[in-house]
Design an enzyme around this catalytic site. Structure first.
Site, PDB file in Angstrom:
ATOM      1  N   LYS A 114       0.836  -1.199   0.000  1.00 46.47           N
ATOM      2  CA  LYS A 114       0.000   0.000   0.000  1.00 46.47           C
ATOM      3  C   LYS A 114       0.871   1.250   0.000  1.00 46.47           C
ATOM      4  O   LYS A 114       1.625   1.479   0.945  1.00 46.47           O
ATOM      5  CB  LYS A 114      -0.917   0.051   1.221  1.00 46.47           C
ATOM      6  CG  LYS A 114      -1.918   1.208   1.131  1.00 46.47           C
ATOM      7  CD  LYS A 114      -2.600   1.517   2.446  1.00 46.47           C
ATOM      8  CE  LYS A 114      -1.864   2.548   3.265  1.00 46.47           C
ATOM      9  NZ  LYS A 114      -1.903   3.921   2.734  1.00 46.47           N
ATOM     10  N   GLU A 120      10.755  15.033  15.734  1.00 47.99           N
ATOM     11  CA  GLU A 120      10.950  14.961  14.289  1.00 47.99           C
ATOM     12  C   GLU A 120       9.973  15.908  13.594  1.00 47.99           C
ATOM     13  O   GLU A 120       8.765  15.821  13.798  1.00 47.99           O
ATOM     14  CB  GLU A 120      10.735  13.529  13.794  1.00 47.99           C
ATOM     15  CG  GLU A 120      11.138  13.359  12.342  1.00 47.99           C
ATOM     16  CD  GLU A 120      10.934  11.931  11.829  1.00 47.99           C
ATOM     17  OE1 GLU A 120      10.023  11.249  12.313  1.00 47.99           O
ATOM     18  OE2 GLU A 120      11.688  11.532  10.922  1.00 47.99           O
ATOM     19  N   CYS A 166      13.577  10.643   6.653  1.00 48.75           N
ATOM     20  CA  CYS A 166      13.631  10.149   8.026  1.00 48.75           C
ATOM     21  C   CYS A 166      15.036  10.259   8.596  1.00 48.75           C
ATOM     22  O   CYS A 166      15.215  10.410   9.784  1.00 48.75           O
ATOM     23  CB  CYS A 166      13.130   8.718   8.095  1.00 48.75           C
ATOM     24  SG  CYS A 166      13.821   7.679   6.808  1.00 48.75           S
ATOM     25  N   GLU A 209      10.937   0.642   9.685  1.00 52.63           N
ATOM     26  CA  GLU A 209      11.902   1.700   9.416  1.00 52.63           C
ATOM     27  C   GLU A 209      11.199   2.995   9.776  1.00 52.63           C
ATOM     28  O   GLU A 209      10.325   3.451   9.055  1.00 52.63           O
ATOM     29  CB  GLU A 209      12.335   1.636   7.950  1.00 52.63           C
ATOM     30  CG  GLU A 209      13.679   2.273   7.701  1.00 52.63           C
ATOM     31  CD  GLU A 209      13.570   3.741   7.433  1.00 52.63           C
ATOM     32  OE1 GLU A 209      13.630   4.520   8.424  1.00 52.63           O
ATOM     33  OE2 GLU A 209      13.403   4.114   6.280  1.00 52.63           O
TER      34      GLU A 209
END
Lengths: 315, 490, 306
Positions: B195, B400, B303, B269
């Protein structure tokens, strides 16, 4: 800790020391837990009774609390960095030393295993296998890095390599069915790989777990690298798996519900969870360098390669 | 002596760059895309579609099927059927040849994929052309070669495939992440239900067209589209053997909880807050370039972005002056212009998040810098942003942001910077800049992070394992190490 | 003597900043992804023409050759209106007075190589008289070479003093210091030589003589531009840059302009601060300019080769 003197105890000591029978009153061992290289009693002051098959009391074991576990994690965290920094060769020597010490106490461990229900033959086999397993992992300490590392041929002008590094602080619930082998089989690969560990020993066979802590303590293993607590999985598994300063979790117990809860709790800090519940520690599959790599992270490093000599036109 | 003045780059001078738009003439985007299940494009069972928009102008590009749990079930069944009837019976050699074909087809249609990637996701055409699409093709090419060599990868083990892999990927590198997921899964002998992220489904669906062209057996790769609940249906499907997820740490934790008690294998991840560390003996000019590449690459939607900059105090002034100068040369705007350095923020929601953090940074009292740049009227934009004078306890250094926002701290000693760099729940990546080799090896060893770039940053390669420590996830993608996520080792 | 009056301001050249070659190459590759189109291209190409030091440095140079070149410098392609002249012509000292005469009133400068160009293997007195001769003959600019041998031997003070001495001999003429980067071996040494030249008094630093195989490259030029930037940060003094040799295509020249602009800013984008040392670049630029105007790709037969 008060102790009931039983015939059994007397006999043990006599056998264990190999001394001729006398009527001397034997000195009994207090079984304590092992945290940060010291043998404290549980901070809770609680105990559980460990009995032999005839119902005689063998020892009052520490019924460790969540705070004992917390103290153990603090010790393990402090010990992790320096242990990981030790030369692999040095770690190998120390693991070998643990094997030597265990071999020297072979009779004691056989006796303790027999007290908690093993036959003489199986007790002897278990201790021998435990010693051999320590030697096996001692040998791996300075070799697994070569097996699990790579130099990666990237397409750009960089030197790129990947090496395993220890995950950090590992918590383990050891197998219930063996007294020393299950414990050795989770502790050895974890510390061989530079991690520190807190292990909850088999509840019903905890005698040799404490003795094994004594072996560790006399083998140049820095305090805090290995921590062994005794007590009940029921009481501790939740706290053990929610502690935020633990990086990895080994489950070698047999309760599927516990394991599921551990997995759920582990997600709070993205702990690695290893399912060792089906491992037959006496079998061939009970040892492998992959148990070391289970608690390793792959670190990849990049660095540019200056290309002067062969590139007169580019420079 | 000439008068002392700042060196500046005036982007409004007589020699600015004229527009250099990439041609869209040969690109066809259909008004509506269906899901790819069992080798066919299948309408969603609920009949619903959602819009995918171009974040550079917020105009609709196409309609995408809204996949439901029912569609996911269909896809998993197709994948299972393909696994047991075809794919698991095929030799590694033959599997590899299919994967090689996919790699070649991507190379042939590279420009088309680049253009669509930039239109749909907002990333600059330069990056999709030079980074995303070539790397995606290379990834397939790399893993294709592993398919018949798996027994060489894991000494003393017999590797076997897992079955059906459920894969959920993010919006920051849509095609590349699809490649990172699909290629090793297929090479290892698994079938796939993937997906893509809801804002960037197009290249995954174009990849489905390409996979169909490649002749890959029906059902080996299935692509379902939709939002988080579609992804959840994949994770929770009882017949999925493996879950692979790239995305936020928050969602990663939900997934890890969701599969507790099942035997599903899992790789995650997740997020990061990487330290990029500049020592006084670094090649400063290249380090400044590394800072820019570390945080402003792909609008900071990375990331492993070097979002926490640590500069040794003795070179702080010089580094910041040069960094600001370099920031002034960055061109923000139309992703389709070949000269654009920073494209559109992927979505309105993400832009809101970034702006929220910029506000927080200002409220926390950090010094704020953005170069003056002309932004297009329509679309989602954020100029490169710099916060100096921040501390370790600022939220902009801890959380983040996933945008072009850099937080700068100073340090004095090696020990201090190691402690600060590792003082985070994340551990994905780090950067080290120094000319001294022994210091590099000390630093790279001490960083608790999965990828350490020394005197470089944000480099990726199919042969190079990528993945994190701690809350940045577990498992590796890329290289030999990336295979084990898709294999049972017996 | 040097512009830097106080010796305490002189850096230790052994401590010149280091350079990462791979990083430099990545950055130069990035400049080359800039797409220069339409109006930008035309303006840029004209800038390039105006930055050229049209050069002939041959043993077989004759007054005839130099005269033809001087004419070309002023009349690049007369069928196209509004073209600039080149920045300068660059010749041997013996041709300076002739070139000067040919270029009177054109604004085109006369540059002369000196200091026993191209090897620099001559005694200091010879180099000084070589320079003084060229200046007396009317040279506006002097292109000297550094003593690469002494540089490799680590004798940085010698190299520094030599440049300072030539600078003194130049009087009003601007001094370009050729590092001959193709003989220096590493980018770190290019950086160190750049620093020595600037602190010793160079008005320009220049890559190459054009007499060895490896001449100007974008990585080498970027290292020198960064040195210029750092020097400017420290002193406020602008230094010019001249890549020479190996730049013969218009597209490459435009990428150099992009590099200068994004490294130093627009202030350097004039022929006061940036030059191309080239002999065949001009015609390729002209062909591109005519192509921009007419839309047709050009043939070399339609452009003069003086």
């Amino acid at each position: 800790m008060a102790k009931t003197v039983t015939k059994k105890n007397v006999k043990v000591l006599e056998n264990g020391n190999g001394v001729a029978k006398t009527n001397r009153l034997s000195v009994l061992k207090t079984y304590k837990i092992y945290i940060g290289g010291k043998f404290p009693r549980t901070e809770s002051g609680r105990y559980y009774e460990l009995k032999d098959s005839s119902g005689n009391l063998l020892a009052n074991m520490c019924l460790s609390s969540r705070k004992d576990y917390r103290n153990a994690v603090v010790a393990a965290r402090g010990a992790f960095g320096p242990w990981a920094d030790r030369a692999a060769f040095n770690r190998g020597q120390i693991l070998y030393r643990i094997g030597e010490m265990l071999e020297g106490r072979r009779a004691q461990f056989v006796d303790e295993l027999m007290q908690v229900g093993s036959s003489k033959l199986s007790a002897e086999q278990e201790v021998d296998l435990s010693v051999d397993r320590l030697i096996y992992y001692a040998g791996w300490c300075d070799k697994y890095t070569q097996i699990f590392s790579s130099v990666n041929p990237v397409a750009s002008a960089h030197f790129n390599f990947s090496v395993p590094e220890p995950t950090g602080v590992v918590a383990a619930i050891a197998s219930e069915s063996t007294g020393v082998l299950g414990l050795v089989s989770v502790i050895a690969p974890v510390i061989a790989g530079g991690n520190s560990i807190i292990a909850l020993a088999s509840e019903t066979k905890a005698l040799c777990a404490v003795s094994f802590a004594e072996v560790i303590n006399s083998s140049d293993v820095p305090g805090g690298v290995v921590n062994i607590i005794t007590g009940k999985e029921d009481e501790l598994y939740k706290h053990m798996s929610t502690h935020m300063d633990v990086n990895s979790f080994i489950y070698a117990g047999s309760n599927a519900e516990h394991f599921k809860t551990i997995q759920v709790n582990a997600a709070d800090t993205v702990k690695r969870v290893l399912d060792y519940s089906k491992v037959e520690w006496t079998s061939e599959k009970g040892q492998s360098p992959y148990y070391i790599s289970d608690h390793q992270e792959t670190k990849t490093t990049w660095h540019p390669i200056e290309n002067i000599g062969g590139s007169s036109s580019k420079y | 002596m000439a008068k002392k003045k700042q060196v500046e780059v005036d982007l409004n001078s007589d020699w600015g760059y004229s527009p250099a738009p990439e041609s869209k003439g040969h690109i066809k985007i259909k008004p509506q895309y269906d899901q790819f299940i069992g080798g066919k494009f299948v309408k969603p069972s609920n009949g619903k579609y959602f819009d995918t928009i171009n974040p550079a102008n917020n105009e609709k590009l196409s309609s995408i099927a809204l996949g439901s749990a029912k569609d996911v079930d269909k896809a998993v069944r197709a994948a299972r059927k393909a696994y047991s009837e075809v794919w698991s019976k095929l030799s590694g050699k033959e599997r590899g040849k299919y994967i090689f074909r996919i790699a070649r087809l991507i190379q042939e249609r590279a420009r088309e994929f680049s253009v669509i990637e930039s239109l749909d996701g907002g990333k600059t055409i330069r990056e999709s052309r030079d980074v995303d699409v070539p790397l995606a093709a290379n990834h397939f090419f790399y893993y294709a070669g592993w398919a018949d060599k798996l027994e060489y990868a894991f000494p003393n083990k017999k590797p076997t495939s897992l079955g059906v892999a459920g894969q959920i990927i993010p919006w920051n590198f849509p095609l590349l992440m699809a490649a990172w997921k699909i290629a090793p899964a297929l090479a290892a002998g698994n079938t796939v239900v993937l997906k893509p992220a809801e804002t960037t489904s197009l290249t995954a669906l174009k990849l489905a067209e390409l996979i169909k062209d490649s002749g890959l057996p029906d059902g080996v790769v299935n692509i379902v589209t939709g939002f988080g609940d579609t992804g959840a249906a994949i994770v929770n499907h009882p017949d999925v053997n493996k879950v692979a997820f790239t995305g936020s740490t928050g969602v990663g934790k939900i997934i890890q909880r969701a599969i507790a008690g099942t035997n599903k294998k899992c790789t995650l991840e997740l997020g990061g807050k990487a330290a990029n560390i500049i020592f006084e003996d670094a090649p400063i000019n290249q380090a400044v370039e590394g800072i820019v590449n570390g945080i402003y690459f792909n609008q900071g939607h990375v990331c492993c972005a070097g979002s926490r900059l640590f500069v040794q105090e003795s070179v702080y002034e010089e580094v910041i002056r040069k960094l600001k100068h370099r920031m002034n040369t960055l061109i923000v705007g139309d992703p389709m212009d070949k000269n654009t350095d920073i494209g559109a923020i992927n979505s309105k929601e993400q832009l809101d998040t970034i702006n929220k953090y910029i506000k927080i940074g200002q409220q926390e009292g950090a010094e704020f810098y953005q170069p003056a740049c002309k932004l297009p009227k329509k679309g989602n934009w954020c100029p490169p942003t710099l916060f100096t004078n921040v501390s370790q306890s600022s939220r902009i250094t801890q959380e983040e942001i996933f945008g072009p926002v850099l937080a700068v701290q100073t340090f004095r000693t090696v020990d201090e910077v190691i402690a600060k760099a590792n003082n985070t729940p994340y551990g994905l990546s780090a950067g080290i800049w120094t000319d001294k080799g022994s210091k590099i090896f000390n630093m790279t060893t001490k960083m608790r992070a999965g990828v350490v770039w020394a005197n470089t940053y944000n480099k990726f390669d199919p042969t190079s394992p990528f993945g994190g420590y701690k809350e940045s996830g577990f498992g590796r993608e890329g290289g030999l190490q990336g295979l084990s996520a898709y294999l049972n080792l017996n | 003597m040097s512009r830097i009056k106080s010796k305490s301001l002189l850096p230790d050249f052994k401590l010149s900043p280091t350079v990462d070659q791979v990083g430099i190459e990545e950055r130069t590759a990035r400049f080359q992804t800039r797409s220069i189109k339409s109006e930008t291209k035309v303006v840029g190409l004209k800038k390039v023409l105006n930055m050229i030091d049209l050069t002939t440095l041959e043993g077989k140079d004759t007054p005839g050759k130099v005269k033809q070149m001087c004419y070309k410098a002023q009349h690049l392609h007369d069928s196209m209106p509004d073209l600039p002249t080149t920045a300068a012509v660059c010749v041997y000292p013996s041709m300076v007075s002739l070139a000067k005469a040919e270029l009177i009133g054109s604004g085109v400068k006369v540059a002369s190589v000196s200091t026993a160009f191209p090897s620099g293997q001559a005694p200091m007195e010879v180099k000084i008289s070589d320079t003084k001769f060229a200046v007396d003959q009317g040279a506006d600019e002097i292109d000297m070479v550094i003593s690469r041998g002494r540089f490799h031997a680590g004798d940085y003070n010698f190299v520094f003093d030599e440049i300072a001495a030539i600078k003194e001999a130049c009087g009003r003429a601007r001094l370009k210091v050729i590092l001959e980067t193709g003989e220096l071996g590493t980018l770190d040494k290019v950086r160190r030589a750049s620093d020595i030249a600037m602190y010793a008094g160079a008005d320009f630093i220049k890559t190459s003589t054009g007499k060895i195989a490896v001449a100007a490259t974008m990585p080498v030029t970027l290292v020198m531009l960064e040195a210029i930037k750092d020097y400017y940060y420290k002193t406020g003094i602008m230094i010019g840059m001249k890549p020479a040799g190996g730049i013969s295509k218009a597209k490459l020249a435009l990428h150099y302009l992009v590099m200068v602009r994004e490294t130093l800013g627009d202030a350097w984008l004039t022929n006061e601060w940036f030059r191309f040392g080239a002999s065949s670049l001009a015609n390729d630029v002209l062909m591109q300019l005519v192509k921009q105007e007419t839309g047709n790709y050009q043939s070399a037969d339609y452009f003069s080769i003086d």
